[in-house]
Design a protein around this motif. Structure first.
Motif, PDB file in Angstrom:
ATOM      1  N   ILE A   1     -74.650  24.180  12.222  1.00 43.15           N
ATOM      2  CA  ILE A   1     -74.215  25.560  12.490  1.00 43.15           C
ATOM      3  C   ILE A   1     -75.412  26.499  12.388  1.00 43.15           C
ATOM      4  CG2 ILE A   1     -72.922  27.514  11.499  1.00 43.15           C
ATOM      5  CD1 ILE A   1     -70.681  25.458  10.825  1.00 43.15           C
ATOM      6  N   GLY A   2     -76.279  26.254  11.426  1.00 44.28           N
ATOM      7  CA  GLY A   2     -77.468  27.090  11.237  1.00 44.28           C
ATOM      8  C   GLY A   2     -78.489  26.970  12.348  1.00 44.28           C
ATOM      9  N   ARG A   3     -78.349  25.955  13.195  1.00 48.01           N
ATOM     10  CA  ARG A   3     -79.283  25.774  14.313  1.00 48.01           C
ATOM     11  C   ARG A   3     -78.685  26.201  15.653  1.00 48.01           C
ATOM     12  NH1 ARG A   3     -80.665  19.981  14.126  1.00 48.01           N
ATOM     13  NH2 ARG A   3     -79.221  19.663  12.411  1.00 48.01           N
ATOM     14  N   VAL A   4     -77.490  26.805  15.618  1.00 52.91           N
ATOM     15  CA  VAL A   4     -76.870  27.326  16.834  1.00 52.91           C
ATOM     16  C   VAL A   4     -77.290  28.792  16.990  1.00 52.91           C
ATOM     17  CG1 VAL A   4     -74.720  27.828  18.062  1.00 52.91           C
ATOM     18  CG2 VAL A   4     -74.894  25.764  16.638  1.00 52.91           C
ATOM     19  N   ARG A   5     -77.947  29.104  18.099  1.00 55.88           N
ATOM     20  CA  ARG A   5     -78.383  30.466  18.396  1.00 55.88           C
ATOM     21  C   ARG A   5     -77.520  31.027  19.525  1.00 55.88           C
ATOM     22  NH1 ARG A   5     -80.436  29.364  14.294  1.00 55.88           N
ATOM     23  NH2 ARG A   5     -82.520  28.587  13.979  1.00 55.88           N
ATOM     24  N   ILE A   6     -77.192  32.281  19.404  1.00 53.84           N
ATOM     25  CA  ILE A   6     -76.377  32.938  20.426  1.00 53.84           C
ATOM     26  C   ILE A   6     -77.263  33.904  21.194  1.00 53.84           C
ATOM     27  CG2 ILE A   6     -74.343  34.367  20.863  1.00 53.84           C
ATOM     28  CD1 ILE A   6     -73.758  31.598  19.580  1.00 53.84           C
ATOM     29  N   LYS A   7     -77.228  33.780  22.502  1.00 54.19           N
ATOM     30  CA  LYS A   7     -78.008  34.664  23.370  1.00 54.19           C
ATOM     31  C   LYS A   7     -77.038  35.474  24.228  1.00 54.19           C
ATOM     32  CE  LYS A   7     -81.521  34.626  26.967  1.00 54.19           C
ATOM     33  NZ  LYS A   7     -82.333  33.794  27.850  1.00 54.19           N
ATOM     34  N   PRO A   8     -76.968  36.792  23.989  1.00 52.62           N
ATOM     35  CA  PRO A   8     -76.063  37.615  24.796  1.00 52.62           C
ATOM     36  C   PRO A   8     -76.528  37.702  26.249  1.00 52.62           C
ATOM     37  CG  PRO A   8     -76.883  38.813  22.870  1.00 52.62           C
ATOM     38  CD  PRO A   8     -77.664  37.554  22.974  1.00 52.62           C
ATOM     39  N   ILE A   9     -75.581  37.632  27.161  1.00 53.46           N
ATOM     40  CA  ILE A   9     -75.864  37.804  28.583  1.00 53.46           C
ATOM     41  C   ILE A   9     -74.897  38.851  29.132  1.00 53.46           C
ATOM     42  CG2 ILE A   9     -76.789  35.474  28.939  1.00 53.46           C
ATOM     43  CD1 ILE A   9     -74.005  34.693  30.090  1.00 53.46           C
ATOM     44  N   PRO A  10     -75.228  39.464  30.266  1.00 57.16           N
ATOM     45  CA  PRO A  10     -74.279  40.415  30.867  1.00 57.16           C
ATOM     46  C   PRO A  10     -73.002  39.679  31.269  1.00 57.16           C
ATOM     47  CG  PRO A  10     -76.442  40.589  31.895  1.00 57.16           C
ATOM     48  CD  PRO A  10     -76.474  39.365  31.020  1.00 57.16           C
ATOM     49  N   GLY A  11     -71.883  40.282  30.989  1.00 48.54           N
ATOM     50  CA  GLY A  11     -70.610  39.684  31.363  1.00 48.54           C
ATOM     51  C   GLY A  11     -70.278  39.948  32.817  1.00 48.54           C
ATOM     52  N   ASN A  12     -69.415  39.137  33.368  1.00 49.92           N
ATOM     53  CA  ASN A  12     -68.935  39.319  34.723  1.00 49.92           C
ATOM     54  C   ASN A  12     -67.995  40.525  34.728  1.00 49.92           C
ATOM     55  OD1 ASN A  12     -67.653  39.222  37.200  1.00 49.92           O
ATOM     56  ND2 ASN A  12     -66.896  37.130  36.983  1.00 49.92           N
ATOM     57  N   PRO A  13     -68.336  41.603  35.449  1.00 51.59           N
ATOM     58  CA  PRO A  13     -67.468  42.786  35.442  1.00 51.59           C
ATOM     59  C   PRO A  13     -66.076  42.522  36.015  1.00 51.59           C
ATOM     60  CG  PRO A  13     -69.279  43.054  37.007  1.00 51.59           C
ATOM     61  CD  PRO A  13     -69.511  41.775  36.284  1.00 51.59           C
ATOM     62  N   LYS A  14     -65.913  41.429  36.742  1.00 52.19           N
ATOM     63  CA  LYS A  14     -64.611  41.091  37.326  1.00 52.19           C
ATOM     64  C   LYS A  14     -63.924  39.956  36.573  1.00 52.19           C
ATOM     65  CE  LYS A  14     -65.767  42.827  41.813  1.00 52.19           C
ATOM     66  NZ  LYS A  14     -65.146  43.031  43.062  1.00 52.19           N
ATOM     67  N   PHE A  15     -64.363  39.699  35.339  1.00 50.11           N
ATOM     68  CA  PHE A  15     -63.798  38.595  34.565  1.00 50.11           C
ATOM     69  C   PHE A  15     -62.284  38.700  34.429  1.00 50.11           C
ATOM     70  CE2 PHE A  15     -62.505  37.077  30.263  1.00 50.11           C
ATOM     71  CZ  PHE A  15     -62.589  35.723  30.528  1.00 50.11           C
ATOM     72  N   ASP A  16     -61.768  39.888  34.140  1.00 56.36           N
ATOM     73  CA  ASP A  16     -60.320  40.047  33.973  1.00 56.36           C
ATOM     74  C   ASP A  16     -59.548  39.682  35.234  1.00 56.36           C
ATOM     75  OD1 ASP A  16     -60.569  40.813  31.347  1.00 56.36           O
ATOM     76  OD2 ASP A  16     -60.505  42.958  31.782  1.00 56.36           O
ATOM     77  N   GLU A  17     -60.178  39.850  36.387  1.00 55.10           N
ATOM     78  CA  GLU A  17     -59.521  39.518  37.663  1.00 55.10           C
ATOM     79  C   GLU A  17     -59.712  38.056  38.046  1.00 55.10           C
ATOM     80  OE1 GLU A  17     -60.932  42.227  40.723  1.00 55.10           O
ATOM     81  OE2 GLU A  17     -61.216  43.750  39.171  1.00 55.10           O
ATOM     82  N   THR A  18     -60.918  37.528  37.812  1.00 53.68           N
ATOM     83  CA  THR A  18     -61.254  36.205  38.333  1.00 53.68           C
ATOM     84  C   THR A  18     -61.198  35.082  37.303  1.00 53.68           C
ATOM     85  OG1 THR A  18     -63.620  36.413  37.859  1.00 53.68           O
ATOM     86  CG2 THR A  18     -62.844  37.290  39.976  1.00 53.68           C
ATOM     87  N   GLY A  19     -61.368  35.413  36.026  1.00 55.83           N
ATOM     88  CA  GLY A  19     -61.429  34.377  34.999  1.00 55.83           C
ATOM     89  C   GLY A  19     -62.746  33.636  34.971  1.00 55.83           C
ATOM     90  N   GLU A  20     -63.660  34.003  35.879  1.00 58.45           N
ATOM     91  CA  GLU A  20     -64.960  33.326  35.941  1.00 58.45           C
ATOM     92  C   GLU A  20     -65.947  34.033  35.022  1.00 58.45           C
ATOM     93  OE1 GLU A  20     -68.230  31.729  39.181  1.00 58.45           O
ATOM     94  OE2 GLU A  20     -66.701  33.147  39.823  1.00 58.45           O
ATOM     95  N   GLU A  21     -66.579  33.262  34.151  1.00 54.02           N
ATOM     96  CA  GLU A  21     -67.567  33.817  33.235  1.00 54.02           C
ATOM     97  C   GLU A  21     -68.562  32.725  32.878  1.00 54.02           C
ATOM     98  OE1 GLU A  21     -69.434  36.391  32.267  1.00 54.02           O
ATOM     99  OE2 GLU A  21     -67.577  37.420  31.779  1.00 54.02           O
ATOM    100  N   PRO A  22     -69.636  32.588  33.654  1.00 57.77           N
ATOM    101  CA  PRO A  22     -70.600  31.521  33.382  1.00 57.77           C
ATOM    102  C   PRO A  22     -71.188  31.620  31.969  1.00 57.77           C
ATOM    103  CG  PRO A  22     -71.025  32.531  35.512  1.00 57.77           C
ATOM    104  CD  PRO A  22     -70.009  33.387  34.816  1.00 57.77           C
ATOM    105  N   ASN A  23     -71.030  30.556  31.198  1.00 54.43           N
ATOM    106  CA  ASN A  23     -71.623  30.411  29.869  1.00 54.43           C
ATOM    107  C   ASN A  23     -72.490  29.163  29.926  1.00 54.43           C
ATOM    108  OD1 ASN A  23     -69.549  31.691  27.261  1.00 54.43           O
ATOM    109  ND2 ASN A  23     -69.362  32.251  29.385  1.00 54.43           N
ATOM    110  N   THR A  24     -73.647  29.215  29.290  1.00 58.28           N
ATOM    111  CA  THR A  24     -74.584  28.094  29.317  1.00 58.28           C
ATOM    112  C   THR A  24     -74.896  27.644  27.897  1.00 58.28           C
ATOM    113  OG1 THR A  24     -75.575  28.894  31.373  1.00 58.28           O
ATOM    114  CG2 THR A  24     -76.874  27.326  30.091  1.00 58.28           C
ATOM    115  N   VAL A  25     -74.895  26.345  27.691  1.00 56.88           N
ATOM    116  CA  VAL A  25     -75.345  25.757  26.436  1.00 56.88           C
ATOM    117  C   VAL A  25     -76.595  24.941  26.738  1.00 56.88           C
ATOM    118  CG1 VAL A  25     -74.808  24.114  24.580  1.00 56.88           C
ATOM    119  CG2 VAL A  25     -73.056  25.710  25.383  1.00 56.88           C
TER     120      VAL A  25
END
Length: 191
Positions: free
Chosen positions: A95-119
């Motif tokens: 858990i201590g080695r998991v880093r979170i990198k914020p990215i801009p969200g999809n402005p149409k997420f509520d409509e499309t459900g698409e939200e690219p997340n990368t690990v």
């Protein structure tokens, strides 16, 4: 219509899917990992607010623990959400080695459900692997298989029904659209 596949905060599901795919495709184990980077929208990060969970409940409102469990246990199911599992030394270390990198969200997420997340997993041997998931498992564009649906039902129903009744209910549910009435299903479910 989408189905919530994992028993934790829905906004972590994209990263869980990506982590499990990395494990499956590259045979990555927790011991191989130097660092895990989860790229996700700021709104997801704010909702998944427990970044160093210490309890099962905190772990369900986290992305760090489910991604850790994907690498440690090769699954994210109800059985990995216990206080004991969360507090395992190897889980707390990862858990201590998991880093979170914020990215801009999809402005149409509520409509499309698409939200690219990368690990991205950076390994101790210098290699690095990344996986992007656009639609969480259970979305109509990333549907569950019949085996996954059946497994999810067994996991949920198994806490209140014995194995025989769980299977009877599942058999009836798979042919629900052709049942002349629901009384048999109700009898199985209510015991």
């Amino acid at each position: 219509l989408s189905l919530k596949y994992y028993p934790c905060g829905h906004l972590s599901h994209w990263c869980i899917d990506a982590a499990l795919l990395l494990v499956q495709q590259h045979g990555i184990t927790a011991g191989d990992v130097e660092e895990i980077i989860c790229e996700m929208p700021e709104s997801f990060i704010r909702t998944l607010r427990h970044h160093r969970p210490k309890t099962a409940l905190e772990a369900k409102i986290s992305v760090q623990y489910p991604v850790t469990a994907a690498l440690l246990d090769h699954e994210v199911s109800e059985r990995i959400f216990t206080d004991e599992k969360v507090m395992r030394p190897e889980a707390q270390d990862l858990i201590g080695r998991v880093r979170i990198k914020p990215i801009p969200g999809n402005p149409k997420f509520d409509e499309t459900g698409e939200e690219p997340n990368t690990v991205t997993t950076r390994l101790k041997n210098g290699k690095s692997y990344s996986k992007t998931v656009n639609f969480a498992k259970g979305d109509i564009r990333n549907p569950l298989t019949e085996a996954e649906l059946s497994g999810k039902f067994r996991e949920c129903a198994g806490s209140v029904l014995d194995a025989s009744r769980t299977q009877q209910a599942l058999d009836l549910l798979w042919k629900l659209d052709s049942l002349p009435e629901l009384s048999k299903l109700a009898t199985v479910l209510m015991g």
